[in-house]
Design a protein around this motif. Structure first.
Motif, PDB file in Angstrom:
ATOM      1  N   PRO A 136       1.080  -1.044  -0.180  1.00 38.98           N
ATOM      2  CA  PRO A 136       0.373  -0.113  -0.028  1.00 38.98           C
ATOM      3  C   PRO A 136       0.867   1.361   0.140  1.00 38.98           C
ATOM      4  O   PRO A 136       1.855   1.289   0.802  1.00 38.98           O
ATOM      5  CB  PRO A 136      -0.567  -0.219   1.509  1.00 38.98           C
ATOM      6  N   THR A 137       0.295   2.218  -1.047  1.00 37.01           N
ATOM      7  CA  THR A 137       1.119   3.459  -0.899  1.00 37.01           C
ATOM      8  C   THR A 137       0.953   4.208   0.031  1.00 37.01           C
ATOM      9  O   THR A 137      -0.741   4.977   0.455  1.00 37.01           O
ATOM     10  CB  THR A 137       0.946   4.279  -2.736  1.00 37.01           C
ATOM     11  N   ALA A 138       1.697   4.974   0.515  1.00 37.99           N
ATOM     12  CA  ALA A 138       1.458   5.613   1.962  1.00 37.99           C
ATOM     13  C   ALA A 138       0.537   7.582   0.838  1.00 37.99           C
ATOM     14  O   ALA A 138       1.783   7.661  -0.060  1.00 37.99           O
ATOM     15  CB  ALA A 138       2.286   6.171   3.100  1.00 37.99           C
ATOM     16  N   THR A 139      -0.722   7.679   1.635  1.00 38.77           N
ATOM     17  CA  THR A 139      -1.412   8.633   1.098  1.00 38.77           C
ATOM     18  C   THR A 139      -0.161   9.794   1.619  1.00 38.77           C
ATOM     19  O   THR A 139      -0.169   9.683   3.055  1.00 38.77           O
ATOM     20  CB  THR A 139      -2.208   8.858   1.144  1.00 38.77           C
ATOM     21  N   PRO A 140      -0.055  10.914   1.523  1.00 35.21           N
ATOM     22  CA  PRO A 140       0.628  11.282   2.068  1.00 35.21           C
ATOM     23  C   PRO A 140      -0.157  12.648   2.188  1.00 35.21           C
ATOM     24  O   PRO A 140      -1.028  12.715   1.688  1.00 35.21           O
ATOM     25  CB  PRO A 140       1.332  12.896   0.967  1.00 35.21           C
ATOM     26  N   PRO A 141      -0.495  13.356   3.863  1.00 33.23           N
ATOM     27  CA  PRO A 141      -0.910  13.911   4.211  1.00 33.23           C
ATOM     28  C   PRO A 141      -1.534  15.418   3.002  1.00 33.23           C
ATOM     29  O   PRO A 141      -0.855  15.450   2.792  1.00 33.23           O
ATOM     30  CB  PRO A 141      -0.284  13.898   5.100  1.00 33.23           C
ATOM     31  N   PRO A 142      -2.684  15.526   3.399  1.00 27.52           N
ATOM     32  CA  PRO A 142      -2.950  16.997   2.257  1.00 27.52           C
ATOM     33  C   PRO A 142      -2.478  18.315   3.292  1.00 27.52           C
ATOM     34  O   PRO A 142      -1.603  17.782   4.237  1.00 27.52           O
ATOM     35  CB  PRO A 142      -4.872  17.223   2.346  1.00 27.52           C
ATOM     36  N   PRO A 143      -1.652  18.870   2.006  1.00 27.99           N
ATOM     37  CA  PRO A 143      -1.078  20.139   2.622  1.00 27.99           C
ATOM     38  C   PRO A 143      -1.937  20.663   3.377  1.00 27.99           C
ATOM     39  O   PRO A 143      -3.246  21.093   3.007  1.00 27.99           O
ATOM     40  CB  PRO A 143      -0.456  20.883   1.451  1.00 27.99           C
ATOM     41  N   PRO A 144      -1.459  21.261   4.639  1.00 30.51           N
ATOM     42  CA  PRO A 144      -2.491  22.840   5.102  1.00 30.51           C
ATOM     43  C   PRO A 144      -3.147  23.387   4.182  1.00 30.51           C
ATOM     44  O   PRO A 144      -2.322  24.262   3.669  1.00 30.51           O
ATOM     45  CB  PRO A 144      -2.290  23.063   6.239  1.00 30.51           C
ATOM     46  N   SER A 145      -4.324  23.818   4.633  1.00 26.55           N
ATOM     47  CA  SER A 145      -5.212  25.209   3.473  1.00 26.55           C
ATOM     48  C   SER A 145      -4.644  26.546   4.313  1.00 26.55           C
ATOM     49  O   SER A 145      -4.635  26.690   5.661  1.00 26.55           O
ATOM     50  CB  SER A 145      -6.262  24.887   3.661  1.00 26.55           C
ATOM     51  N   PRO A 146      -3.945  27.310   2.863  1.00 29.30           N
ATOM     52  CA  PRO A 146      -3.751  28.470   4.097  1.00 29.30           C
ATOM     53  C   PRO A 146      -5.134  29.196   4.477  1.00 29.30           C
ATOM     54  O   PRO A 146      -5.911  29.301   3.908  1.00 29.30           O
ATOM     55  CB  PRO A 146      -2.775  29.365   2.968  1.00 29.30           C
ATOM     56  N   THR A 147      -4.506  29.846   5.289  1.00 27.33           N
ATOM     57  CA  THR A 147      -5.430  30.264   6.300  1.00 27.33           C
ATOM     58  C   THR A 147      -5.477  31.871   5.567  1.00 27.33           C
ATOM     59  O   THR A 147      -4.116  32.328   5.846  1.00 27.33           O
ATOM     60  CB  THR A 147      -5.610  30.692   7.545  1.00 27.33           C
ATOM     61  N   PRO A 148      -6.673  31.654   4.976  1.00 26.44           N
ATOM     62  CA  PRO A 148      -6.758  33.563   3.908  1.00 26.44           C
ATOM     63  C   PRO A 148      -6.566  34.640   4.705  1.00 26.44           C
ATOM     64  O   PRO A 148      -7.136  34.616   5.967  1.00 26.44           O
ATOM     65  CB  PRO A 148      -8.506  33.328   2.768  1.00 26.44           C
ATOM     66  N   ALA A 149      -6.186  35.585   4.513  1.00 30.02           N
ATOM     67  CA  ALA A 149      -5.975  36.856   5.127  1.00 30.02           C
ATOM     68  C   ALA A 149      -6.906  37.125   4.765  1.00 30.02           C
ATOM     69  O   ALA A 149      -7.546  37.404   3.922  1.00 30.02           O
ATOM     70  CB  ALA A 149      -4.747  37.471   4.449  1.00 30.02           C
ATOM     71  N   PRO A 150      -7.202  38.197   5.980  1.00 27.99           N
ATOM     72  CA  PRO A 150      -8.232  39.218   5.979  1.00 27.99           C
ATOM     73  C   PRO A 150      -8.446  39.851   5.543  1.00 27.99           C
ATOM     74  O   PRO A 150      -7.433  40.856   4.622  1.00 27.99           O
ATOM     75  CB  PRO A 150      -8.306  39.882   7.811  1.00 27.99           C
ATOM     76  N   THR A 151      -9.694  40.171   4.088  1.00 25.88           N
ATOM     77  CA  THR A 151      -9.475  40.975   3.569  1.00 25.88           C
ATOM     78  C   THR A 151      -9.628  42.532   4.096  1.00 25.88           C
ATOM     79  O   THR A 151     -10.265  42.990   5.026  1.00 25.88           O
ATOM     80  CB  THR A 151     -10.476  41.285   2.439  1.00 25.88           C
ATOM     81  N   ALA A 152      -9.533  43.712   3.797  1.00 25.97           N
ATOM     82  CA  ALA A 152      -9.066  44.789   4.471  1.00 25.97           C
ATOM     83  C   ALA A 152     -10.203  45.604   4.375  1.00 25.97           C
ATOM     84  O   ALA A 152     -10.459  45.264   2.490  1.00 25.97           O
ATOM     85  CB  ALA A 152      -7.908  45.775   4.316  1.00 25.97           C
ATOM     86  N   THR A 153     -11.598  46.025   5.208  1.00 30.47           N
ATOM     87  CA  THR A 153     -12.813  46.564   4.302  1.00 30.47           C
ATOM     88  C   THR A 153     -11.819  47.788   3.738  1.00 30.47           C
ATOM     89  O   THR A 153     -11.876  48.721   4.558  1.00 30.47           O
ATOM     90  CB  THR A 153     -13.749  46.528   5.560  1.00 30.47           C
ATOM     91  N   PRO A 154     -12.652  48.391   2.841  1.00 30.34           N
ATOM     92  CA  PRO A 154     -12.116  49.565   2.704  1.00 30.34           C
ATOM     93  C   PRO A 154     -12.695  50.836   3.122  1.00 30.34           C
ATOM     94  O   PRO A 154     -13.684  50.322   2.762  1.00 30.34           O
ATOM     95  CB  PRO A 154     -11.794  49.311   0.651  1.00 30.34           C
ATOM     96  N   PRO A 155     -12.719  51.730   3.028  1.00 32.80           N
ATOM     97  CA  PRO A 155     -13.067  52.612   4.255  1.00 32.80           C
ATOM     98  C   PRO A 155     -14.239  53.388   3.265  1.00 32.80           C
ATOM     99  O   PRO A 155     -14.216  53.265   1.658  1.00 32.80           O
ATOM    100  CB  PRO A 155     -12.317  54.492   4.184  1.00 32.80           C
ATOM    101  N   PRO A 156     -15.561  54.177   3.075  1.00 33.16           N
ATOM    102  CA  PRO A 156     -16.382  54.202   2.678  1.00 33.16           C
ATOM    103  C   PRO A 156     -16.077  55.571   1.913  1.00 33.16           C
ATOM    104  O   PRO A 156     -14.958  56.659   2.148  1.00 33.16           O
ATOM    105  CB  PRO A 156     -17.420  54.320   3.754  1.00 33.16           C
ATOM    106  N   ALA A 157     -16.345  55.494   0.799  1.00 32.67           N
ATOM    107  CA  ALA A 157     -16.368  56.729  -0.449  1.00 32.67           C
ATOM    108  C   ALA A 157     -17.194  58.253  -0.278  1.00 32.67           C
ATOM    109  O   ALA A 157     -17.919  57.723   0.889  1.00 32.67           O
ATOM    110  CB  ALA A 157     -17.059  56.298  -2.037  1.00 32.67           C
ATOM    111  N   PRO A 158     -16.320  59.163   0.478  1.00 30.27           N
ATOM    112  CA  PRO A 158     -16.545  60.232   0.490  1.00 30.27           C
ATOM    113  C   PRO A 158     -18.028  61.001  -0.165  1.00 30.27           C
ATOM    114  O   PRO A 158     -18.244  60.570  -1.190  1.00 30.27           O
ATOM    115  CB  PRO A 158     -15.361  60.801   0.359  1.00 30.27           C
TER     116      PRO A 158
END
Length: 317
Positions: free
Chosen positions: A123-145
């Motif tokens: 049996p071929t050893a199944t490599p463990p799945p790479p950890p999913s990168p944690t998405p960086a938090p999206t900066a909320t743009p400031p409201p348009a003036p």
């Protein structure tokens, strides 16, 4: 010889016929017709020999009335029967002895091939799945003036997408009173009415000039200008067309190139020059020779001239 029947009143000849008939049935259809003739003669003889005889224990019947017996008609001579030829039997063929078949060799059983054991893959050893990168938090743009809360900004010169021949341009405009102005990151003082003006150097080619106004609350409004700087070039005049001096049409295209700030005339008629110094016009030809005088004048008053002669030839109809 006495002929009697076993039954009373039956002629003895009939008993002989009864004995003969079964024989003929057994022999069948193989007896030739002559036998029938012999039997007929015997029947006639038997009838002639019958006479009444008293039998003991039986009443003697009265004598029969005299019957006139007609002499028998002459009997046709019956043909002598031919001897029956027994059928010739074909000799029965002596059966030939059936050859005893040679004993068939008993086929030897074919050895069953042993299956080659297939190695079980490890049996071929199944490599463990790479950890999913944690998405960086999206900066909320400031409201348009709110556009109404932005400072006013109007750039009056130079015009966007302008082409200049100098290595600098003067930028001027007006903004809201109390707002600060920066041009290409350089602060520019605005007057009491919000007017500003500054000279900005430019490089050969395309230049981008950003103008930004910021009010006291930090609200910003900006404008971008694209300015193309074409360095000065030496004064010159070149005629490119017409390339042929003999033509068969009644018009010809005349065009060339000079300095972009020069003025061009053809036979005294002004021809426009674009920012690259190119000028062109279509001239009408008369039959024969046609001469065109091209003149270019620089802003400093320098004059350059070229003369072009084109001959028109009309083909005979």
């Amino acid at each position: 010889m006495r002929l009697f029947s076993n039954k009373a009143g039956a002629p003895p000849g009939l008993a002989g016929i009864r004995r003969v008939i079964p024989v003929s049935r057994r022999i069948g259809r193989q007896i030739i017709p002559g036998v029938i003739g012999v039997m007929a003669l015997l029947l006639v003889g038997a009838v002639g020999c019958v006479y009444p005889t008293e039998r003991p224990g039986l009443a003697t019947p009265p004598p029969p009335a005299a019957v006139a017996i007609q002499p028998p008609a002459a009997v046709a001579a019956t043909p002598t029967p031919q001897p029956t030829v027994p059928p010739t039997l074909a000799p029965t063929p002596t059966p030939q002895p059936t050859p005893t078949p040679a004993p068939t060799a008993t086929p030897q059983p074919t050895p069953t091939p042993q299956p080659t054991p297939t190695p079980t893959p490890a049996p071929t050893a199944t490599p463990p799945p790479p950890p999913s990168p944690t998405p960086a938090p999206t900066a909320t743009p400031p409201p348009a003036p709110d556009p109404d809360s932005l400072p006013f900004l109007d750039v009056q010169a130079p015009l966007d997408r302008s082409i200049v021949r100098q290595d600098s341009v003067t930028v001027r405009g007006i903004t809201s009173v109390g707002a600060s102005v920066s041009i290409r990151g350089r602060a520019v003082a605005a007057g009491e009415e919000g007017r500003f003006q500054i000279t900005v150097p430019v490089s050969p080619g395309v230049n981008l000039i950003d103008v930004v106004a910021i009010d006291a609350e930090g609200n910003r409004r900006s404008r971008s200008l694209t300015i193309t700087f074409l360095p000065p070039e030496p004064f010159f005049l070149t005629i490119t067309e017409p390339g042929e001096t003999v033509v068969f049409e009644n018009t010809v295209l005349l065009w060339g190139r000079t300095a972009s700030d020069a003025a061009v005339t053809v036979n005294g008629i002004a021809i426009p020059v674009d920012e690259l110094g190119i000028f062109s016009t279509r001239a009408t030809l008369l039959p024969g020779d046609n001469t065109f005088h091209v003149q270019a004048t620089s802003p400093q008053g320098s004059v350059l001239q070229e003369t072009v002669t084109v001959t028109r030839i009309d083909l005979p109809q």
